[in-house]
Design a protein around this motif. Structure first.
Motif: not given
Length: 80
Positions: A5-26
């Motif tokens: 997933v690529k986003y132009k906004d670094p903050q959105t990309a960071a949130v998406m990355s953390v969210g996906m990591k949380a989903l993968r862990q749970a």
């Protein structure tokens, strides 16, 4: 960062990355996919869900106690 997933906004990309990591862990891969597809398909409204489900039956003090357990205390100069 995840290249899926690529986003132009670094903050959105960071949130998406953390969210996906949380989903993968749970969740298992299948459960994660089911969750994402369902949220998109149902046009999930997190604000409405939170209002109707997250803190039902809890007092403000109970909500605060739960939040305090999960987040480190930060001083904003109010306790001095």
């Amino acid at each position: 960062m995840n290249n899926l997933v690529k986003y132009k906004d670094p903050q959105t990309a960071a949130v998406m990355s953390v969210g996906m990591k949380a989903l993968r862990q749970a969740l298992t891969s299948f459960e994660m996919e089911l969750f994402l597809v369902t949220v998109k398909k149902e046009q999930f409204d997190y604000t409405e869900w939170r209002r109707d489900n997250l803190w039902v039956g809890m007092t403000a003090d109970e909500i605060f106690e739960q939040a305090a357990k999960h987040f480190p205390q930060k001083s904003f100069g109010l306790d001095e």
